[in-house]
Write an enzyme that holds these catalytic residues in place. Structure first.
Site, short mmCIF file in Angstrom:
data_model
loop_
_atom_site.label_atom_id
_atom_site.label_comp_id
_atom_site.label_asym_id
_atom_site.label_seq_id
_atom_site.Cartn_x
_atom_site.Cartn_y
_atom_site.Cartn_z
N LYS A 22 0.85 -1.21 0.00
CA LYS A 22 0.00 0.00 0.00
C LYS A 22 0.87 1.25 0.00
O LYS A 22 0.66 2.16 -0.81
CB LYS A 22 -0.90 0.00 1.23
CG LYS A 22 -1.54 1.35 1.54
CD LYS A 22 -2.48 1.30 2.72
CE LYS A 22 -1.82 1.65 4.01
NZ LYS A 22 -1.62 3.09 4.27
N ASN A 23 1.84 1.28 0.89
CA ASN A 23 2.60 2.53 1.08
C ASN A 23 3.65 2.77 0.01
O ASN A 23 4.22 3.86 -0.06
CB ASN A 23 3.22 2.57 2.48
CG ASN A 23 2.14 2.70 3.55
OD1 ASN A 23 0.98 3.01 3.23
ND2 ASN A 23 2.50 2.44 4.79
N ARG A 92 -5.66 10.28 4.31
CA ARG A 92 -4.43 11.01 4.58
C ARG A 92 -3.42 10.81 3.45
O ARG A 92 -2.69 11.71 3.08
CB ARG A 92 -3.88 10.48 5.90
CG ARG A 92 -2.43 10.73 6.14
CD ARG A 92 -2.20 12.05 6.74
NE ARG A 92 -0.79 12.40 6.70
CZ ARG A 92 -0.34 13.51 7.27
NH1 ARG A 92 -1.18 14.29 7.89
NH2 ARG A 92 0.93 13.82 7.19
N CYS A 116 -5.93 11.93 12.18
CA CYS A 116 -6.74 10.70 12.18
C CYS A 116 -6.65 10.11 13.58
O CYS A 116 -6.06 10.70 14.49
CB CYS A 116 -6.20 9.72 11.13
SG CYS A 116 -4.58 9.10 11.53
N ARG A 121 -1.16 14.21 12.85
CA ARG A 121 -0.64 14.13 11.48
C ARG A 121 -0.38 15.52 10.88
O ARG A 121 -0.94 15.90 9.86
CB ARG A 121 -1.57 13.33 10.57
CG ARG A 121 -2.07 12.02 11.11
CD ARG A 121 -1.02 10.95 11.32
NE ARG A 121 -0.39 10.45 10.14
CZ ARG A 121 -0.86 9.44 9.40
NH1 ARG A 121 -1.98 8.87 9.73
NH2 ARG A 121 -0.22 9.03 8.33
N ILE A 123 1.43 18.71 8.89
CA ILE A 123 2.15 18.70 7.60
C ILE A 123 3.17 19.83 7.53
O ILE A 123 3.58 20.24 6.43
CB ILE A 123 1.15 18.78 6.41
CG1 ILE A 123 0.34 20.08 6.47
CG2 ILE A 123 0.23 17.58 6.38
CD1 ILE A 123 -0.47 20.31 5.18
N ASP A 124 3.59 20.33 8.68
CA ASP A 124 4.54 21.45 8.71
C ASP A 124 5.84 21.15 7.96
O ASP A 124 6.38 22.01 7.28
CB ASP A 124 4.84 21.85 10.16
CG ASP A 124 5.33 20.68 10.99
OD1 ASP A 124 4.71 19.60 10.93
OD2 ASP A 124 6.36 20.80 11.66
N LEU A 125 6.31 19.92 8.04
CA LEU A 125 7.58 19.57 7.37
C LEU A 125 7.40 19.59 5.84
O LEU A 125 8.28 20.03 5.10
CB LEU A 125 8.07 18.19 7.82
CG LEU A 125 8.34 18.03 9.32
CD1 LEU A 125 8.81 16.61 9.64
CD2 LEU A 125 9.37 19.04 9.80
N ASP A 305 3.97 0.56 12.17
CA ASP A 305 2.77 -0.07 11.61
C ASP A 305 2.58 -1.51 12.08
O ASP A 305 1.51 -2.08 11.85
CB ASP A 305 2.81 -0.03 10.08
CG ASP A 305 2.72 1.39 9.57
OD1 ASP A 305 3.06 1.63 8.40
OD2 ASP A 305 2.34 2.29 10.35
N ILE A 327 6.60 7.13 17.17
CA ILE A 327 6.29 7.82 15.91
C ILE A 327 4.96 8.56 15.99
O ILE A 327 4.89 9.76 15.67
CB ILE A 327 6.26 6.82 14.72
CG1 ILE A 327 7.57 6.05 14.62
CG2 ILE A 327 5.90 7.54 13.42
CD1 ILE A 327 8.78 6.90 14.27
N ARG A 398 -8.63 -0.98 4.14
CA ARG A 398 -7.85 0.13 3.57
C ARG A 398 -6.46 -0.37 3.15
O ARG A 398 -5.83 0.17 2.26
CB ARG A 398 -7.68 1.25 4.61
CG ARG A 398 -8.89 2.10 4.86
CD ARG A 398 -8.52 3.29 5.71
NE ARG A 398 -7.33 3.94 5.18
CZ ARG A 398 -6.49 4.67 5.93
NH1 ARG A 398 -6.72 4.84 7.21
NH2 ARG A 398 -5.43 5.25 5.39
#
Ligand code: EPZ
Length: 417
Positions: A22-23, A92, A116, A121, A123-125, A305, A327, A398
């Site tokens: 998936k990733n 996401r 989520c 989560r 997104i500043d980076l 994960d 994480i 998912r």
């Protein structure tokens, strides 16, 4: 069909082919926007996150066709750069369209991809890195607008090896003017796969797989044929499922080369592991040994994960385990459901839980609230004595093509309801 019924307490026996990752698939699908021609993406997993990504790509004007051995995507006629609200809010992983669309169109409008269950989560980076390449962002009314008059290469140093931020920089940089030097890049195999796909399309990327990437921008990319590698997290899920339920299984095509930390922990818990070109053979102990102290970390550390799955197996192990999640800030949601199955788990601070192994978990009705916690409940169900009903399985679908089919192929008594 969003619940699974499991008759547990049966040792596993059998083999299963591990699906595409998936990733790895999601950023590669986003990257097809960067080419002026069609690509055939083979071994693309048929999971709901991919279906959602595909519907976004179609909404942007891509032509998409599922085939026997994969999915063909042609972005040559893409005109739009606004992403539909509904889909993005729900997913996401569409965030990697940000970098791809900035690279392709120089502008993007999308709903701010919020947090989520497992974490805020932020997104500043992503934003800070892309701003260095000349992208201006505006956030208003829940929407994120990005615009770059000239997208230019830059020297970017990520303060944390964010997988998504690394992927967005790579996606934006391949068509930018000039070179981009990215330091502090994520080392996850999925980033290397994205770079490999882009290099097959003609991109010039040096250092793929390492922490420093040099992306030479400005090249026009062509289409290609590309195979998505097997999913290391799905493979790890079934591997620990066997360690917990007992028996022996063969995981065809499991990417053992990317699973060092996973295999070491499985052996520490009593598993006998043999790897070959074809995959991973796992022989379980009579009862899993305690996991000791497990700490999730960016690759090549133990993957976050698989933390919930290890939690489930440790709950019936011989001894105490300490699991530290470094994480995501909220990735112990599955604990309350595992307690309903008899697990003895104490939270010691926000990021650590102590698990006291019990002889046997007991079947119960439990609810999955997110993808990997749901998979962990399925693993707990095959380990437990009696019947387990896992509801909320839409989360599991998912990331797992067909967890019922896969577990049945490994000898578990599982039906979807
Ligand atoms: C990717 O998420 C994966 N998702 C996740 O898998 C995986 O758990 C994660 O990488 C870590 O390996 C996909 O690839 C689609 P990050 P991503 O950016 O990119 C913080 C699954 O179950 N952060 O490496 O979102 C963030 O909050 C999913 O398949 C910032 O603070 O992960 C988190 O604490 C879950 N600011 C940490 O970094 C940012 O701008 C890791 O995030 C970005 C991230």
């Amino acid at each position: 069909m969003d619940s699974i019924l499991i008759q547990g307490g049966v040792a596993l026996q059998g083999k299963v082919r591990i699906q595409g990752s998936k990733n790895a698939a999601l950023p590669v699908l986003a990257a097809t926007l960067l080419t002026g021609e069609g690509s055939l993406i083979k071994n693309c997993p048929r999971i709901s996150d991919v279906y959602a990504m595909v519907s976004l790509l179609k909404g942007l004007g891509c032509s998409v066709c599922w085939q026997e051995n994969g999915i063909s995507i042609d972005a040559s006629s893409v005109q739009r750069c606004e992403i539909g609200d509904r889909a993005v809010t729900g997913m996401r992983s569409s965030l990697c369209l940000l970098g791809a669309l900035i690279g392709r169109c120089g502008r993007v409008v999308m709903e701010h991809p919020g947090g989520c269950v497992i974490g805020r989560r932020p997104i500043d980076l992503h934003l800070a890195a892309l701003e260095q390449m000349g992208v201006a962002f505006q956030e208003e009314g829940g929407k994120l607008r990005a615009e770059a008059d000239r997208l230019c290469g830059a020297h970017i140093v990520l303060p944390f090896p964010s997988v998504g931020a690394t992927e967005n920089v790579v996606l934006a940089a391949v068509l930018a003017e000039g070179d981009t030097l990215l330091e502090g890049a994520a080392l996850e195999p999925e980033v290397e796969t994205l770079c490999r796909y882009l290099k097959c399309c003609g991109a010039r990327i040096e250092g793929a797989g390492g922490g420093t990437l040099l992306i030479r921008g400005g090249r026009r990319l062509c289409g290609t044929e590309f195979a998505i590698p097997a999913d290391r997290i799905v493979a790890g899920t079934y591997l620990f499922g066997c360690i917990g339920a007992g028996g022996s299984v063969f995981l065809e095509e499991a990417p053992w080369q990317e699973m060092g930390a996973v295999l070491r922990l499985a052996e520490d818990m009593g598993g006998r592991i043999c790897t070959s070109r074809e995959g991973i053979y796992v022989q379980a102990p009579c009862r899993p040994a305690a996991a000791g102290c497990v700490r999730t970390a960016p690759y090549p550390g133990f993957p976050t994960d698989l933390q919930s799955v290890v939690l489930a197996v440790a709950a019936a192990a011989d001894g105490e385990s300490l699991i530290r999640e470094t994480i995501f800030e909220n990735r112990f949601r599955v604990v309350e459901e595992l307690r309903r199955m008899g697990a003895v788990i104490e939270e010691e601070g926000v990021d650590v839980v102590r698990v006291r192994g019990t002889e046997r978990l007991r079947g119960a009705r439990v609810e999955s609230r997110e993808l990997r916690g749901g998979a962990a409940l399925a693993v707990a169900g095959i380990m437990a004595q009696g019947e387990t009903a896992v509801t909320g399985c839409q989360y599991i679908y998912r990331g797992y093509e067909n967890i019922c089919r896969d577990l049945r192929e490994l000898g578990a008594r599982v039906t979807s309801a």
